[in-house]
Write a protein that holds these residues in place. Structure first.
Motif, PDB file in Angstrom:
ATOM      1  N   ILE A  65      17.625  23.199  68.826  1.00 39.57           N
ATOM      2  CA  ILE A  65      17.391  23.917  67.562  1.00 39.57           C
ATOM      3  C   ILE A  65      18.570  24.822  67.241  1.00 39.57           C
ATOM      4  O   ILE A  65      19.041  24.887  66.101  1.00 39.57           O
ATOM      5  N   VAL A  66      19.050  25.529  68.262  1.00 35.48           N
ATOM      6  CA  VAL A  66      20.172  26.454  68.062  1.00 35.48           C
ATOM      7  C   VAL A  66      21.416  25.701  67.602  1.00 35.48           C
ATOM      8  O   VAL A  66      22.112  26.129  66.669  1.00 35.48           O
ATOM      9  N   ASN A  67      21.699  24.589  68.222  1.00 32.51           N
ATOM     10  CA  ASN A  67      22.876  23.804  67.840  1.00 32.51           C
ATOM     11  C   ASN A  67      22.781  23.314  66.399  1.00 32.51           C
ATOM     12  O   ASN A  67      23.777  23.288  65.668  1.00 32.51           O
ATOM     13  N   PHE A  68      21.562  22.928  65.991  1.00 32.23           N
ATOM     14  CA  PHE A  68      21.372  22.466  64.614  1.00 32.23           C
ATOM     15  C   PHE A  68      21.547  23.607  63.618  1.00 32.23           C
ATOM     16  O   PHE A  68      22.247  23.475  62.603  1.00 32.23           O
ATOM     17  N   LEU A  69      20.915  24.758  63.928  1.00 34.56           N
ATOM     18  CA  LEU A  69      20.996  25.899  63.020  1.00 34.56           C
ATOM     19  C   LEU A  69      22.411  26.466  62.945  1.00 34.56           C
ATOM     20  O   LEU A  69      22.814  26.996  61.902  1.00 34.56           O
ATOM     21  N   ALA A  70      23.154  26.361  64.055  1.00 31.98           N
ATOM     22  CA  ALA A  70      24.528  26.866  64.053  1.00 31.98           C
ATOM     23  C   ALA A  70      25.383  26.137  63.022  1.00 31.98           C
ATOM     24  O   ALA A  70      26.283  26.727  62.416  1.00 31.98           O
ATOM     25  N   GLN A  71      25.100  24.858  62.814  1.00 32.30           N
ATOM     26  CA  GLN A  71      25.847  24.091  61.814  1.00 32.30           C
ATOM     27  C   GLN A  71      25.543  24.578  60.399  1.00 32.30           C
ATOM     28  O   GLN A  71      26.360  24.423  59.490  1.00 32.30           O
ATOM     29  N   PHE A  82      30.293  31.173  57.125  1.00 26.63           N
ATOM     30  CA  PHE A  82      29.610  31.565  55.897  1.00 26.63           C
ATOM     31  C   PHE A  82      28.808  32.843  56.073  1.00 26.63           C
ATOM     32  O   PHE A  82      28.776  33.687  55.171  1.00 26.63           O
ATOM     33  N   ILE A  83      28.147  33.007  57.229  1.00 29.44           N
ATOM     34  CA  ILE A  83      27.313  34.189  57.426  1.00 29.44           C
ATOM     35  C   ILE A  83      28.154  35.459  57.387  1.00 29.44           C
ATOM     36  O   ILE A  83      27.717  36.502  56.892  1.00 29.44           O
ATOM     37  N   VAL A  84      29.404  35.382  57.892  1.00 30.44           N
ATOM     38  CA  VAL A  84      30.292  36.536  57.866  1.00 30.44           C
ATOM     39  C   VAL A  84      30.686  36.849  56.425  1.00 30.44           C
ATOM     40  O   VAL A  84      30.680  38.011  55.989  1.00 30.44           O
ATOM     41  N   LEU A  85      31.017  35.822  55.663  1.00 31.64           N
ATOM     42  CA  LEU A  85      31.357  36.021  54.251  1.00 31.64           C
ATOM     43  C   LEU A  85      30.173  36.584  53.473  1.00 31.64           C
ATOM     44  O   LEU A  85      30.332  37.441  52.594  1.00 31.64           O
ATOM     45  N   TRP A  86      28.971  36.092  53.790  1.00 31.85           N
ATOM     46  CA  TRP A  86      27.761  36.537  53.087  1.00 31.85           C
ATOM     47  C   TRP A  86      27.522  38.028  53.321  1.00 31.85           C
ATOM     48  O   TRP A  86      27.218  38.777  52.390  1.00 31.85           O
ATOM     49  N   LEU A  87      27.683  38.468  54.566  1.00 32.54           N
ATOM     50  CA  LEU A  87      27.424  39.867  54.909  1.00 32.54           C
ATOM     51  C   LEU A  87      28.518  40.797  54.390  1.00 32.54           C
ATOM     52  O   LEU A  87      28.228  41.807  53.750  1.00 32.54           O
ATOM     53  N   ILE A  88      29.784  40.463  54.650  1.00 35.12           N
ATOM     54  CA  ILE A  88      30.859  41.350  54.222  1.00 35.12           C
ATOM     55  C   ILE A  88      31.045  41.287  52.713  1.00 35.12           C
ATOM     56  O   ILE A  88      31.374  42.287  52.066  1.00 35.12           O
ATOM     57  N   GLY A  89      30.807  40.098  52.121  1.00 30.71           N
ATOM     58  CA  GLY A  89      30.893  39.983  50.662  1.00 30.71           C
ATOM     59  C   GLY A  89      29.850  40.847  49.985  1.00 30.71           C
ATOM     60  O   GLY A  89      30.120  41.534  48.986  1.00 30.71           O
ATOM     61  N   GLY A  90      28.627  40.827  50.524  1.00 31.43           N
ATOM     62  CA  GLY A  90      27.572  41.675  49.971  1.00 31.43           C
ATOM     63  C   GLY A  90      27.899  43.143  50.126  1.00 31.43           C
ATOM     64  O   GLY A  90      27.679  43.946  49.207  1.00 31.43           O
ATOM     65  N   ALA A  91      28.429  43.524  51.295  1.00 29.71           N
ATOM     66  CA  ALA A  91      28.750  44.929  51.538  1.00 29.71           C
ATOM     67  C   ALA A  91      29.818  45.434  50.564  1.00 29.71           C
ATOM     68  O   ALA A  91      29.727  46.547  50.041  1.00 29.71           O
ATOM     69  N   ILE A  92      30.843  44.618  50.320  1.00 24.18           N
ATOM     70  CA  ILE A  92      31.896  45.017  49.373  1.00 24.18           C
ATOM     71  C   ILE A  92      31.330  45.088  47.956  1.00 24.18           C
ATOM     72  O   ILE A  92      31.635  46.021  47.190  1.00 24.18           O
ATOM     73  N   VAL A 476      16.562  30.439  73.991  1.00 21.13           N
ATOM     74  CA  VAL A 476      15.486  31.088  73.238  1.00 21.13           C
ATOM     75  C   VAL A 476      15.995  32.390  72.636  1.00 21.13           C
ATOM     76  O   VAL A 476      15.716  32.733  71.482  1.00 21.13           O
ATOM     77  N   LEU A 477      16.779  33.137  73.422  1.00 18.59           N
ATOM     78  CA  LEU A 477      17.341  34.388  72.932  1.00 18.59           C
ATOM     79  C   LEU A 477      18.434  34.127  71.900  1.00 18.59           C
ATOM     80  O   LEU A 477      18.573  34.874  70.929  1.00 18.59           O
ATOM     81  N   ASP A 478      19.221  33.063  72.084  1.00 15.44           N
ATOM     82  CA  ASP A 478      20.219  32.695  71.080  1.00 15.44           C
ATOM     83  C   ASP A 478      19.530  32.363  69.755  1.00 15.44           C
ATOM     84  O   ASP A 478      20.020  32.723  68.677  1.00 15.44           O
ATOM     85  N   PHE A 479      18.412  31.672  69.859  1.00 14.33           N
ATOM     86  CA  PHE A 479      17.636  31.336  68.663  1.00 14.33           C
ATOM     87  C   PHE A 479      17.158  32.604  67.961  1.00 14.33           C
ATOM     88  O   PHE A 479      17.236  32.724  66.735  1.00 14.33           O
ATOM     89  N   SER A 480      16.673  33.573  68.729  1.00 20.83           N
ATOM     90  CA  SER A 480      16.172  34.815  68.149  1.00 20.83           C
ATOM     91  C   SER A 480      17.284  35.586  67.463  1.00 20.83           C
ATOM     92  O   SER A 480      17.089  36.161  66.384  1.00 20.83           O
ATOM     93  N   ASP A 481      18.474  35.616  68.093  1.00 21.93           N
ATOM     94  CA  ASP A 481      19.609  36.290  67.467  1.00 21.93           C
ATOM     95  C   ASP A 481      19.995  35.609  66.157  1.00 21.93           C
ATOM     96  O   ASP A 481      20.387  36.253  65.188  1.00 21.93           O
ATOM     97  N   MET A 482      19.870  34.285  66.136  1.00 21.46           N
ATOM     98  CA  MET A 482      20.179  33.548  64.922  1.00 21.46           C
ATOM     99  C   MET A 482      19.177  33.888  63.819  1.00 21.46           C
ATOM    100  O   MET A 482      19.522  33.942  62.641  1.00 21.46           O
ATOM    101  N   MET A 483      17.915  34.121  64.206  1.00 21.53           N
ATOM    102  CA  MET A 483      16.905  34.538  63.230  1.00 21.53           C
ATOM    103  C   MET A 483      17.273  35.898  62.623  1.00 21.53           C
ATOM    104  O   MET A 483      17.048  36.150  61.449  1.00 21.53           O
ATOM    105  N   LEU A 484      17.863  36.762  63.456  1.00 18.66           N
ATOM    106  CA  LEU A 484      18.304  38.070  62.972  1.00 18.66           C
ATOM    107  C   LEU A 484      19.340  37.909  61.873  1.00 18.66           C
ATOM    108  O   LEU A 484      19.246  38.544  60.815  1.00 18.66           O
ATOM    109  N   LEU A 485      20.332  37.062  62.110  1.00 23.20           N
ATOM    110  CA  LEU A 485      21.342  36.825  61.091  1.00 23.20           C
ATOM    111  C   LEU A 485      20.741  36.159  59.855  1.00 23.20           C
ATOM    112  O   LEU A 485      21.106  36.480  58.726  1.00 23.20           O
TER     113      LEU A 485
END
Length: 527
Positions: A65-71, A82-92, A476-485
């Motif tokens: 699941i983690v490998n799929f979501l990472a893509q 993209f997630i980095v652009l989404w967060l920093i773009g929103g902040a700016i 499982v923890l990697d998956f949870s961190d991905m849910m955070l993002l």
């Protein structure tokens, strides 16, 4: 159960009601969980000795699941995830849209936290300071200790500069989401508060004729928040806390540590936001002082090397030869770790700030902008400077350490017993993070399934504290961190759409503040 009000709850209502009846009050729940711990401990022991057991199978499933979501979450645009652009773009965007509120409202934010504008008659559950402490306890944690070390390991010292930049712009994201949480919060019949992205997504977008989109985003956010709370906000914290303590007390069994922490967390979270806020209001300053003093001890002992350390950080921030893929790699690591550390744009802190006592939604948003400043610009920089000045990141042996171990190496290079202080700080950070994230997850759970089922969530959460202490769940923890993002997707989308309302309210608020129309209260009155 109103199936229209809680669309995911109708089919599970009978189960929740049955389970709730079986638990005679809050202490009955704790007693039930304590009785369950030996069974879990046996299962864990068997899982650890059988690589093909349940835990190994669970890890394998989540790895896929983690490998799929990472893509999906980490696909690159111009070399940046993209997630980095989404967060920093929103902040700016929010910094420009709100006219650099992170600068012009900074002093006022400190005045508010000090209680200068606290009206005791305002509706809400906690004070401005308690809301800030609760939210900070969910963000100030292992990201400030292990996260900074990882950023330096992967991206070089220059990543610290980009963490700071991310924290500066993230102040505006925090302001926007926490203001919206106050604007759209709901006061329950018993006087308690329900608020957060779930409510401003559903109600705020509904006001703009986007009701189906708003409801869908609200449910998505709530689901992601529950999953993130169980993993990154709970099991990961318990796991790392035990690792820190085991380094000092190797003979301490993991199940004993897990049981003690689970019971302590249970007593706090079952007491609700009032008890959570009371504990964090005392715990956050204590743990911050311990950690900051430890960092300052090292920095003051190497005072003459601080300018050179800053020079190294700034030069490597723009160096094409920087570690981890050059300039882009350094920038990505800095921004990514900044988001993990202060959670600006994620929406989690908005749940805590929605409970603050105030009749001025903008005021709580202004208080919230202090979080990325304290968390990233102050504490993360102290950690980063400590690592750079001691030079442990250049040591091949130390550099192979993971996260908190590298920070511990920096401390022990100055005084051998410093890792003991670090272990204490890690445990306090982890404990405060667990109790804060329990509140975030509980409110998200209640949004989907109703307040009456919250006791079920608390029971599962306490059990996960124990599990996290004794088992390495890997993916499982990697998956949870991905849910955070992933929480940033629905949250920031709603904030973009509703940003005009926040900007308009900010203009009115600042005009009244600058003209002296804001009532001021003494500390005795607001206490």
């Amino acid at each position: 159960m109103n199936s229209k009000k809680y669309p995911l709850a109708a089919s599970l209502h009978r189960l929740f009601r049955t389970l709730k009846r079986s638990l005679s009050g809050s202490y009955g729940l704790l007693f039930f969980l304590i009785l369950l711990v030996p069974t879990v401990a046996i299962a864990v022991e068997e899982a650890e000795t059988k690589p093909s057991g349940f835990v190994a199978g669970l890890d394998a499933v989540f790895s896929g699941i983690v490998n799929f979501l990472a893509q999906i979450f980490f696909f690159e645009i111009f070399g940046l995830p993209f997630i980095v652009l989404w967060l920093i773009g929103g902040a700016i965007f929010f910094t420009l849209r709100m006219g650099f509120v992170n600068i012009r409202a900074f002093k006022h934010a400190i005045d508010v936290v000090m209680g200068k504008y606290d009206n005791p008659d305002d509706e809400g559950d906690v004070s401005h300071f308690q809301a800030l402490a609760t939210a900070l306890s969910g963000t100030v944690g292992l990201g400030n200790i292990a996260g900074v070390a990882i950023a330096v390991q992967v991206g070089g010292p220059g990543a610290i500069f980009w963490m700071t930049v991310g924290g500066f712009f993230g102040m505006s994201s925090k302001f926007t989401e926490c203001t919206l949480a106050q604007m759209y919060r709901r006061i329950q019949p018993d006087g308690t508060v329900a608020g957060g992205p779930m409510y401003y997504l559903s109600k705020g977008l509904g006001e703009r004729g986007l009701r189906p989109l708003g409801q869908g985003l609200a449910i998505l956010f709530a689901l992601l928040c529950v999953l993130a709370s169980m993993g990154g906000g709970n099991m990961f914290q318990a796991n790392q806390a035990y690792a820190a303590v085991a380094g000092i007390i190797p003979a301490l069994p993991s199940w004993v540590f897990g049981l003690v922490v689970a019971v302590l967390v249970g007593f706090v979270i079952i007491g609700g936001i009032g008890r959570i806020a009371s504990v964090t209001a005392r715990l956050v300053p204590a743990m911050a002082v311990i950690y900051v003093l430890a960092c300052l001890w090292i920095l003051l002992g190497n005072l003459t090397e601080i300018p050179a350390a800053f020079g190294t950080i700034i030069v490597q921030a723009f160096s094409p030869e920087a570690i981890g893929g050059g300039f882009v790699g350094t920038l990505v690591q800095g921004v990514r770790r900044s988001a993990f550390s202060n959670e600006a744009g994620i929406g989690s802190a908005a749940i805590a700030h929605s409970a603050a006592r105030t009749d001025e939604p903008l005021r709580e948003g202004i208080v919230a902008l202090l979080e990325p400043f304290i968390d990233t610009i102050v504490i993360c920089n102290l950690t980063g400077l400590t690592i750079v000045i001691t030079g442990v990141y250049r040591d091949t042996t130390a550099a192979e350490a993971n996260g908190v171990e590298l920070t511990a190496a920096a401390f022990s290079s100055v005084i051998g017993w410093f890792p003991i202080l670090l272990a204490i700080a890690v445990v306090l950070f982890a404990f405060s993070t667990m109790i804060s994230w329990s509140y975030y997850g509980e409110k998200s759970w209640s949004f989907m399934f109703g307040e009456e089922s919250a006791i079920i969530y608390k029971g599962i959460y306490v059990l996960c504290v124990f599990i996290g202490s004794v088992v390495n769940l890997g993916a499982v923890l990697d998956f949870s961190d991905m849910m955070l993002l992933a929480m940033a997707f629905p949250n920031l989308l709603g904030c973009y759409i509703l940003s005009g309302k926040v900007a308009s309210a900010l203009g009115d608020y600042m005009n009244r503040l600058n003209s002296g129309q804001m009532p001021v209260y003494s500390r005795e009155t607001s206490a």
